[in-house]
Design a protein around this motif. Sequence first.
Motif, PDB file in Angstrom:
ATOM      1  N   TYR A   1       1.106  -1.663  -0.371  1.00  0.00           N
ATOM      2  CA  TYR A   1      -0.340   0.061   0.023  1.00  0.00           C
ATOM      3  C   TYR A   1       0.653   1.403  -0.070  1.00  0.00           C
ATOM      4  CZ  TYR A   1      -3.518  -3.147   1.230  1.00  0.00           C
ATOM      5  OH  TYR A   1      -4.870  -4.584   1.324  1.00  0.00           O
TER       6      TYR A   1
ATOM      7  N   ALA B   1       5.770   2.255  -2.843  1.00  0.00           N
ATOM      8  CA  ALA B   1       5.578   2.804  -4.534  1.00  0.00           C
ATOM      9  C   ALA B   1       6.581   2.363  -5.888  1.00  0.00           C
ATOM     10  CB  ALA B   1       6.587   4.434  -4.936  1.00  0.00           C
TER      11      ALA B   1
ATOM     12  N   PRO C   1       4.431   3.770 -11.978  1.00  0.00           N
ATOM     13  CA  PRO C   1       3.090   3.708 -12.565  1.00  0.00           C
ATOM     14  C   PRO C   1       1.805   3.536 -12.937  1.00  0.00           C
ATOM     15  CG  PRO C   1       4.975   5.347 -12.433  1.00  0.00           C
ATOM     16  CD  PRO C   1       5.577   3.930 -12.733  1.00  0.00           C
TER      17      PRO C   1
ATOM     18  N   PHE D   1       0.142  -0.065  -8.621  1.00  0.00           N
ATOM     19  CA  PHE D   1       0.274   1.353  -8.240  1.00  0.00           C
ATOM     20  C   PHE D   1      -0.884   1.987  -7.353  1.00  0.00           C
ATOM     21  CE2 PHE D   1       0.797   5.597  -9.334  1.00  0.00           C
ATOM     22  CZ  PHE D   1       1.561   6.231  -8.815  1.00  0.00           C
ATOM     23  N   LYS D   2      -0.652   2.564  -6.047  1.00  0.00           N
ATOM     24  CA  LYS D   2      -1.273   3.479  -6.117  1.00  0.00           C
ATOM     25  C   LYS D   2      -1.239   5.272  -6.098  1.00  0.00           C
ATOM     26  CE  LYS D   2      -4.605   0.067  -4.848  1.00  0.00           C
ATOM     27  NZ  LYS D   2      -3.108  -0.860  -5.625  1.00  0.00           N
ATOM     28  N   SER D   3      -2.264   6.338  -6.471  1.00  0.00           N
ATOM     29  CA  SER D   3      -1.661   6.981  -6.501  1.00  0.00           C
ATOM     30  C   SER D   3      -0.564   7.991  -5.077  1.00  0.00           C
ATOM     31  CB  SER D   3      -2.702   8.399  -6.652  1.00  0.00           C
ATOM     32  OG  SER D   3      -3.556   8.454  -5.639  1.00  0.00           O
ATOM     33  N   TRP D   4      -0.863   8.038  -4.334  1.00  0.00           N
ATOM     34  CA  TRP D   4      -0.731   8.383  -2.718  1.00  0.00           C
ATOM     35  C   TRP D   4       0.524   7.758  -2.821  1.00  0.00           C
ATOM     36  CZ3 TRP D   4      -5.372   5.138  -2.533  1.00  0.00           C
ATOM     37  CH2 TRP D   4      -4.533   3.593  -1.583  1.00  0.00           C
ATOM     38  N   GLN D   5       1.076   6.486  -3.530  1.00  0.00           N
ATOM     39  CA  GLN D   5       2.646   6.094  -2.887  1.00  0.00           C
ATOM     40  C   GLN D   5       3.711   6.973  -3.245  1.00  0.00           C
ATOM     41  OE1 GLN D   5       1.970   2.475  -5.412  1.00  0.00           O
ATOM     42  NE2 GLN D   5       1.180   0.974  -3.889  1.00  0.00           N
ATOM     43  N   VAL D   6       3.106   7.893  -4.160  1.00  0.00           N
ATOM     44  CA  VAL D   6       4.592   9.256  -4.141  1.00  0.00           C
ATOM     45  C   VAL D   6       4.720  10.048  -3.741  1.00  0.00           C
ATOM     46  CG1 VAL D   6       3.688   8.821  -7.212  1.00  0.00           C
ATOM     47  CG2 VAL D   6       3.059  10.763  -5.283  1.00  0.00           C
TER      48      VAL D   6
ATOM     49  N   LEU E   1      10.257  13.305  -4.730  1.00  0.00           N
ATOM     50  CA  LEU E   1       9.066  12.883  -6.416  1.00  0.00           C
ATOM     51  C   LEU E   1      10.208  13.208  -7.877  1.00  0.00           C
ATOM     52  CD1 LEU E   1       6.558  15.897  -5.860  1.00  0.00           C
ATOM     53  CD2 LEU E   1       6.553  13.099  -5.805  1.00  0.00           C
TER      54      LEU E   1
ATOM     55  N   ASN F   1      11.427   5.826 -12.104  1.00  0.00           N
ATOM     56  CA  ASN F   1      10.637   5.687 -12.938  1.00  0.00           C
ATOM     57  C   ASN F   1      10.786   5.996 -14.345  1.00  0.00           C
ATOM     58  OD1 ASN F   1       8.769   3.869 -11.433  1.00  0.00           O
ATOM     59  ND2 ASN F   1       8.858   5.344 -10.735  1.00  0.00           N
TER      60      ASN F   1
END
Length: 243
Positions: free
Chosen positions: A34, A37, A40, A45-50, A95, A102
């Motif tokens: 969860y 990261a 993508p 992949f989940k958006s909050w992982q960034v 970020l 990636n």
Amino acid sequence: MFNNIPPITRNIIIINVIVFIIANLLLQDKLVGYLAAFYPFSPFFKSWQVITHMFMHGSIMHILFNMFTLFSFGPVLEQSLGQKKYLILYFVSGLGAFFLFNLWNFIEVQQISNELQQLGFNVNAYLSGANVGYSGTSEVILQQKNLVGSLNDIMGTPMVGASGAIFGVIAAFATLYPDAKIGIMFIPIPMKVKYVLPIVIVGSIYLGISGNGGGIAHLAHVGGALVGWLLARSWKKHLYRFN
């Protein structure tokens, strides 16, 4: 002593330690899927992982090294830049690390996909979740399996750690205080940070591109350092101006 650390640096360290204890000791890696990261375009992949991957660490040595490095460089930058810019530096560097790491993964995925297509493997169907079989001669099937294995490694291997954000902090420190001397493991003589950082970055680029990184996301370090350098370079000319 810990109370003397500036608040942003202190709170980042506290949050990292708390997350490490919960994720690695109490829940025994159940949060990795969860909060770490993933690539993508991976189904994991989940958006909050960034953001959350910056607070995940794989081992006690991993978090100790990262937090000690932040403790060594962070307070000076927090005091000289101010809390707002320091916070921006930390998270935007993280970020940047995620993006560059990636971006290279994307290039590798494209290369692998092209090779699989040339071997007659329906890679698009496979990536969409379909059950695609191998076909061809035994040699072709072996090549397909090896390439699919490499593809699965990229899709399923999580990225964890604050190293990218911390490399941004180090790069900013080197930009603002290039003549500051730091000690390096195995080198008894302190060296100026403006000489140390380029050597580390060149080594990280080589290890990241060559694939000899030993499970370390070296290109993430480069991405974080690049963002940290750009931000500090932009802020440096205004840093000592007074209103």
